[in-house]
Each structure stands twice: as C-alpha cells, then as structure tokens.
Design a protein around this motif. Structure first.
Motif, PDB file in Angstrom:
ATOM      1  N   LYS A   1       0.809  -1.224   0.000  1.00 22.70           N
ATOM      2  CA  LYS A   1       0.000   0.000   0.000  1.00 22.70           C
ATOM      3  C   LYS A   1       0.843   1.276   0.000  1.00 22.70           C
ATOM      4  CE  LYS A   1      -3.098  -3.067   0.158  1.00 22.70           C
ATOM      5  NZ  LYS A   1      -2.918  -3.919  -0.999  1.00 22.70           N
ATOM      6  N   GLN A   2       1.962   1.274   0.716  1.00 20.48           N
ATOM      7  CA  GLN A   2       2.789   2.481   0.792  1.00 20.48           C
ATOM      8  C   GLN A   2       3.423   2.822  -0.562  1.00 20.48           C
ATOM      9  OE1 GLN A   2       3.520  -0.373   2.383  1.00 20.48           O
ATOM     10  NE2 GLN A   2       5.663  -0.914   1.990  1.00 20.48           N
TER      11      GLN A   2
ATOM     12  N   SER B   1     -10.647  -0.844   2.711  1.00 21.12           N
ATOM     13  CA  SER B   1     -10.065  -1.664   3.775  1.00 21.12           C
ATOM     14  C   SER B   1      -8.744  -1.101   4.313  1.00 21.12           C
ATOM     15  CB  SER B   1      -9.849  -3.095   3.280  1.00 21.12           C
ATOM     16  OG  SER B   1      -8.897  -3.119   2.224  1.00 21.12           O
ATOM     17  N   HIS B   2      -8.010  -0.353   3.493  1.00 21.98           N
ATOM     18  CA  HIS B   2      -6.726   0.228   3.889  1.00 21.98           C
ATOM     19  C   HIS B   2      -6.717   1.732   3.618  1.00 21.98           C
ATOM     20  CE1 HIS B   2      -5.790  -4.031   3.567  1.00 21.98           C
ATOM     21  NE2 HIS B   2      -4.703  -3.818   4.270  1.00 21.98           N
ATOM     22  N   GLN B   3      -7.851   2.369   3.892  1.00 23.36           N
ATOM     23  CA  GLN B   3      -8.016   3.775   3.552  1.00 23.36           C
ATOM     24  C   GLN B   3      -6.945   4.668   4.177  1.00 23.36           C
ATOM     25  OE1 GLN B   3     -11.869   5.388   4.421  1.00 23.36           O
ATOM     26  NE2 GLN B   3     -11.373   7.385   3.583  1.00 23.36           N
ATOM     27  N   GLU B   4      -6.632   4.428   5.431  1.00 24.75           N
ATOM     28  CA  GLU B   4      -5.637   5.268   6.101  1.00 24.75           C
ATOM     29  C   GLU B   4      -4.267   5.140   5.431  1.00 24.75           C
ATOM     30  OE1 GLU B   4      -3.709   5.553  10.479  1.00 24.75           O
ATOM     31  OE2 GLU B   4      -5.906   5.464  10.395  1.00 24.75           O
ATOM     32  N   GLU B   5      -3.865   3.907   5.147  1.00 24.22           N
ATOM     33  CA  GLU B   5      -2.583   3.683   4.478  1.00 24.22           C
ATOM     34  C   GLU B   5      -2.552   4.272   3.075  1.00 24.22           C
ATOM     35  OE1 GLU B   5      -0.801  -0.449   4.999  1.00 24.22           O
ATOM     36  OE2 GLU B   5      -2.853  -0.686   5.756  1.00 24.22           O
TER      37      GLU B   5
ATOM     38  N   GLU C   1      -4.218   6.934   2.055  1.00 24.06           N
ATOM     39  CA  GLU C   1      -4.586   8.350   2.013  1.00 24.06           C
ATOM     40  C   GLU C   1      -3.670   9.178   1.112  1.00 24.06           C
ATOM     41  OE1 GLU C   1      -7.207  11.198   2.307  1.00 24.06           O
ATOM     42  OE2 GLU C   1      -7.519   9.214   3.156  1.00 24.06           O
TER      43      GLU C   1
ATOM     44  N   GLN D   1      -5.324  11.081  -2.102  1.00 26.41           N
ATOM     45  CA  GLN D   1      -5.198  12.535  -2.275  1.00 26.41           C
ATOM     46  C   GLN D   1      -4.527  12.866  -3.613  1.00 26.41           C
ATOM     47  OE1 GLN D   1      -6.639  14.959  -0.456  1.00 26.41           O
ATOM     48  NE2 GLN D   1      -7.577  13.207   0.574  1.00 26.41           N
TER      49      GLN D   1
END
Length: 186
Positions: free
Chosen positions: A123-124, A150-154, A156, A160
């Motif tokens: 994800k990163q 499921s990994h929205q925070e990662e 972000e 954006q």
C-alpha cells in the motif's frame, strides 16, 4: 468465459481461503475488472501485484476475448510459481506476460501505453506506482487501486494524489475491499 478459466478461478479462491498470505481480490472485484476491460475495450493492461494470479485470470479472461494482453509484476518467487501454474491450467499463458521482478524497479522501465492499470501491491508504494504509470496510460485509460476502503488510512497519500490530480477524475467504487477508479482525462 471458458470453463478452464472458471475452474481455475474456483481453485484459486479455495487455495486463498486455506493458505496464509494469499490476498486475492474478492470475486465481485474480479468480475468488476473483467467488465471494465470488456466495456472499455482495453487491449493493453498492467497489473502490479500478481499474488497467485487470481485477479490476473479475471483480466486475462476479458483480454483473451477482445484480443489484448496483460503484463503482471510479482516479486515473491512462490507466488510467481503459483500464478504460472494457474495461468497454465486456465490456458491463458498467451495473453499474460508474468514478470518475476521488483515492481518498483520494473514500473520505471516498462513501455506503455496502457489502457488499464490495476494496482494491488504494498500500500505504501501506490503513490510511487501512480507517478510512474500515469504518463504511460492513454487519455481515457483507467488506473484502479484495490483496498481503498479496507486500507483507507494507508492509502490516504495515494487517494489525495489521484483525487487532486488535474489530469484525472477519480471515484471510490464500494466493491470488495474498495476500488479507487481513476480516469486519465488528459
């Protein structure tokens, strides 16, 4: 879709349920990918993150029907072995170019253009992949990123980037683990 592909998809689903580390997209996400390829007539696709070839099979099933192909990138040797076996069993080796590579390195050197890119990897790394594939996607082409819910925070930083990019229109599709669908408008 040919029966050999259907059978291989079912076997890959079962394998993923019983083996740790096989993070396949849900079947509805696979069907969504297939539908997008067919409806957009995407002939050249790129997949970043093959795993055992499950999503690759969905892409290949559509690309086989419309006369296209997919390049898929995977760095984990065991996953490459499993994917090759699934692609062989389904009879889609002629539609898929599976590369056993570090995707971060390979994506910088791949030649486009691509009509559709599917990202389902670490994800990163999604912002890095976007930076390198965006110039290689045709206007009107799609970039899809899995795990947007499921990994929205990662994700972000990626979300954006695509939602604020002047050459893109992007929307979250609440299917499976969430797919961010980004249209390259120019």
């Amino acid at each position: 879709m040919r029966e050999a592909i259907r059978e291989t998809l079912r076997a890959a689903e079962e394998f993923a349920r019983t083996h740790e580390g096989m993070y396949n997209v849900p079947p509805e996400t696979g069907q969504f990918l297939r539908s997008l390829v067919i409806s957009t007539k995407a002939r050249r696709a790129l997949e970043i993150g093959t795993s055992n070839g499950y999503s690759t099979l969905w892409l290949a099933s559509a690309l086989e029907e419309i006369g296209g192909g997919v390049i898929t990138l995977e760095s984990v040797e065991e996953k490459v072995r499993l994917a090759r076996e699934n692609l062989r069993r389904a009879g889609v080796e002629g539609v898929v170019r599976l590369e056993h590579v570090d995707a971060r390195e390979a994506v910088q050197h791949l030649e486009g253009p691509f009509d559709l890119v599917f990202i389902d990897a670490w994800k990163q790394d999604y912002p890095f992949y976007f930076q390198h594939v965006y110039p290689k996607v045709v206007p009107g082409g799609l970039i899809l990123a899995d795990n947007a819910i499921s990994h929205q925070e990662e994700l972000e930083p990626y979300l954006q980037a695509v939602r604020n990019h002047p050459g893109c229109e992007s929307v979250l599709v609440p299917i499976g683990s969430g797919v961010e669908l980004t249209l390259k408008v120019r």
